[in-house]
Design a protein around this motif. Structure first.
Motif, PDB file in Angstrom:
ATOM      1  N   THR A  56      42.727 -10.186 -34.576  1.00 45.12           N
ATOM      2  CA  THR A  56      43.467  -9.427 -33.376  1.00 45.12           C
ATOM      3  C   THR A  56      43.829 -10.239 -32.311  1.00 45.12           C
ATOM      4  N   SER A  57      45.003  -9.898 -31.588  1.00 42.06           N
ATOM      5  CA  SER A  57      45.314 -10.724 -30.345  1.00 42.06           C
ATOM      6  C   SER A  57      44.965  -9.919 -29.151  1.00 42.06           C
ATOM      7  N   GLU A  58      44.605  -8.660 -29.379  1.00 37.62           N
ATOM      8  CA  GLU A  58      44.146  -7.812 -28.541  1.00 37.62           C
ATOM      9  C   GLU A  58      42.582  -8.148 -28.010  1.00 37.62           C
ATOM     10  N   SER A  59      42.411  -8.223 -26.603  1.00 38.59           N
ATOM     11  CA  SER A  59      40.851  -8.359 -26.070  1.00 38.59           C
ATOM     12  C   SER A  59      40.135  -7.101 -26.120  1.00 38.59           C
ATOM     13  N   GLY A  60      38.879  -7.191 -26.129  1.00 37.28           N
ATOM     14  CA  GLY A  60      38.049  -6.204 -25.819  1.00 37.28           C
ATOM     15  C   GLY A  60      37.796  -5.249 -27.115  1.00 37.28           C
ATOM     16  N   ILE A  61      38.121  -5.909 -28.229  1.00 36.86           N
ATOM     17  CA  ILE A  61      37.873  -4.814 -29.553  1.00 36.86           C
ATOM     18  C   ILE A  61      36.471  -5.313 -30.205  1.00 36.86           C
ATOM     19  N   ALA A  62      35.668  -4.569 -30.365  1.00 36.93           N
ATOM     20  CA  ALA A  62      34.431  -4.830 -31.122  1.00 36.93           C
ATOM     21  C   ALA A  62      34.245  -3.964 -32.292  1.00 36.93           C
ATOM     22  N   GLU A  63      33.408  -4.587 -33.385  1.00 40.49           N
ATOM     23  CA  GLU A  63      33.300  -3.887 -34.444  1.00 40.49           C
ATOM     24  C   GLU A  63      32.260  -2.930 -34.311  1.00 40.49           C
ATOM     25  N   VAL A  64      32.086  -1.754 -34.721  1.00 41.14           N
ATOM     26  CA  VAL A  64      31.008  -0.865 -34.566  1.00 41.14           C
ATOM     27  C   VAL A  64      30.791  -0.260 -36.189  1.00 41.14           C
ATOM     28  N   ILE A  65      29.315  -0.511 -36.323  1.00 39.04           N
ATOM     29  CA  ILE A  65      28.559  -0.116 -37.510  1.00 39.04           C
ATOM     30  C   ILE A  65      28.251   1.551 -37.472  1.00 39.04           C
ATOM     31  N   PRO A  66      28.874   2.342 -38.273  1.00 36.23           N
ATOM     32  CA  PRO A  66      28.908   3.883 -38.281  1.00 36.23           C
ATOM     33  C   PRO A  66      27.222   4.122 -38.761  1.00 36.23           C
ATOM     34  N   PRO A  67      26.942   5.248 -37.976  1.00 37.69           N
ATOM     35  CA  PRO A  67      25.468   5.626 -38.712  1.00 37.69           C
ATOM     36  C   PRO A  67      25.515   5.996 -40.052  1.00 37.69           C
ATOM     37  N   SER A  68      24.394   5.886 -40.432  1.00 40.40           N
ATOM     38  CA  SER A  68      24.161   6.467 -41.843  1.00 40.40           C
ATOM     39  C   SER A  68      24.111   8.016 -41.936  1.00 40.40           C
ATOM     40  N   PHE A  69      24.138   8.694 -43.097  1.00 46.99           N
ATOM     41  CA  PHE A  69      23.965  10.033 -43.143  1.00 46.99           C
ATOM     42  C   PHE A  69      22.682  10.522 -42.374  1.00 46.99           C
ATOM     43  N   GLU A  70      21.770   9.867 -42.911  1.00 47.37           N
ATOM     44  CA  GLU A  70      20.303  10.278 -42.361  1.00 47.37           C
ATOM     45  C   GLU A  70      20.055  10.092 -40.793  1.00 47.37           C
ATOM     46  N   GLU A  71      20.742   8.867 -40.257  1.00 47.09           N
ATOM     47  CA  GLU A  71      20.546   8.780 -38.989  1.00 47.09           C
ATOM     48  C   GLU A  71      21.430   9.783 -38.263  1.00 47.09           C
ATOM     49  N   ALA A  72      22.873  10.266 -38.648  1.00 47.49           N
ATOM     50  CA  ALA A  72      23.428  11.432 -38.119  1.00 47.49           C
ATOM     51  C   ALA A  72      22.594  12.706 -38.209  1.00 47.49           C
ATOM     52  N   LYS A  73      22.016  12.825 -39.309  1.00 49.82           N
ATOM     53  CA  LYS A  73      21.335  14.138 -39.403  1.00 49.82           C
ATOM     54  C   LYS A  73      20.369  14.247 -38.361  1.00 49.82           C
ATOM     55  N   LEU A  74      19.610  12.943 -38.097  1.00 49.78           N
ATOM     56  CA  LEU A  74      18.354  13.161 -37.080  1.00 49.78           C
ATOM     57  C   LEU A  74      18.954  13.317 -35.850  1.00 49.78           C
ATOM     58  N   GLN A  75      20.076  12.847 -35.431  1.00 49.89           N
ATOM     59  CA  GLN A  75      20.671  12.921 -34.107  1.00 49.89           C
ATOM     60  C   GLN A  75      21.081  14.416 -34.053  1.00 49.89           C
ATOM     61  N   LEU A  76      21.735  15.144 -34.994  1.00 49.76           N
ATOM     62  CA  LEU A  76      22.072  16.321 -34.832  1.00 49.76           C
ATOM     63  C   LEU A  76      21.062  17.383 -34.744  1.00 49.76           C
ATOM     64  N   LEU A  77      20.027  17.210 -35.448  1.00 48.27           N
ATOM     65  CA  LEU A  77      18.666  17.998 -35.644  1.00 48.27           C
ATOM     66  C   LEU A  77      18.146  17.908 -34.337  1.00 48.27           C
ATOM     67  N   SER A  78      18.064  16.775 -33.560  1.00 49.88           N
ATOM     68  CA  SER A  78      17.618  16.496 -32.154  1.00 49.88           C
ATOM     69  C   SER A  78      18.303  17.342 -31.140  1.00 49.88           C
ATOM     70  N   LYS A  79      19.486  17.375 -31.267  1.00 52.63           N
ATOM     71  CA  LYS A  79      20.239  18.399 -30.522  1.00 52.63           C
ATOM     72  C   LYS A  79      19.897  19.699 -30.610  1.00 52.63           C
TER      73      LYS A  79
END
Length: 297
Positions: A113-136
């Motif tokens: 990219t020629s666009e500044s300020g773009i960073a790659e993001v690693i998505p959460p795993s299903f298990e990580e998402a589950k734990l976050q939602l359960l906590s809430k």
């Protein structure tokens, strides 16, 4: 083979790819293993061609991406030609292949990219998402007037629900995840929506819902190669879900330019010419089998 002093013109690149693949074709014969050998060779040449362009500090970002897109497009042309010579395309194979090539081609705009300020993001795993939602969820349950026994029973049902969801092996990793200006984006590419998209549509609805619950500001985007009127009701289901922002055809390229900073549609209009770039054997075959209509990005 030296790649540093190439002009990266379409003619030069096509000649290079074709000569290398022709040698493999002559020596290996016409079977499926030859297709794998040719594709492997094309990918290796592509890598060897791209690296000097990336390393050349005299190029601007736009000049660099212009050359890289041309290298990849020419590699696609030659892979299609030799695949068709060895095992002629059937309708489903060809339409699928065109879509498979389109996605990584678009993603080059982010990778280089020629666009500044773009960073790659690693998505959460299903298990990580589950734990976050359960906590809430558990935090919310604690604010209710339920008895301890009722809370226990509710959590039992929630555990059963998670087991049911997990049994479907939901994958939260879509085609592209990145962050720009503090906003996280989740992008899924689709060549088009047809009668076989029910399962994928349901998966996308689940994935979109999970991301929105993790972070309401997460932006889920579907980029579709085909124009909106060329897709069926599954696309409309996603578009009306409030979980995904859907862009089709020319809107897709406008969105790519907005997010990645590169005018990909302009590049395609000035450089991609399937009907003149593919060899006559391939074009004749595609025309005889009513497949040329799918040569459109």
């Amino acid at each position: 083979m030296k790649f540093e002093n190439l002009s990266h013109s379409k003619e030069e690149l096509l000649g290079l790819f074709r000569s290398e693949c022709e040698e493999i074709f002559r020596n290996a014969g016409s079977d499926n293993s030859t297709i794998k050998k040719i594709n492997s060779k094309v990918k290796q040449i592509t890598k060897n061609l791209v690296q000097p362009v990336v390393n050349n500090t005299e190029h601007t970002n736009l000049e660099r991406l212009d050359k890289i897109l041309m290298i990849h497009y020419c590699s696609y042309i030659v892979m299609i030609e030799f695949r068709n010579r060895i095992r002629p395309y059937e309708y489903m194979d060809f339409t699928r292949r065109i879509g498979e090539l389109w996605e990584p081609f678009c993603k080059l705009c982010w990778k280089y990219t020629s666009e500044s300020g773009i960073a790659e993001v690693i998505p959460p795993s299903f298990e990580e998402a589950k734990l976050q939602l359960l906590s809430k969820l558990n935090a919310f349950i604690e604010t209710t007037s339920l008895t301890a026994e009722e809370k226990k029973e509710l959590n039992r049902y929630l555990d059963l629900m998670w087991e049911l969801v997990a049994s479907g092996e939901i994958q939260l990793k879509c085609d592209l995840h990145f962050e720009k200006d503090g906003i996280k984006y989740n992008i899924d590419y689709k060549s088009g929506f047809n009668s076989n998209e029910k399962g994928n549509t349901n998966r996308l609805l689940m994935v979109g819902s999970i991301f929105k619950k993790l972070n309401p500001n997460y932006v889920n985007i579907i980029l579709v190669r085909a124009e909106e009127n060329e897709n069926n009701h599954y696309l409309q289901t996603l578009k009306n879900s409030n979980l995904w922002d859907v862009y089709c055809g020319h809107e897709t390229y406008d969105k790519i330019e907005e997010l990645a900073g590169y005018p990909l549609k302009d590049w395609i209009e000035h450089n991609i010419d399937w009907k003149n770039d593919l060899d006559n054997y391939t074009l004749d075959y595609l025309a005889e089998n009513n497949l040329t209509q799918y040569l459109r990005w």
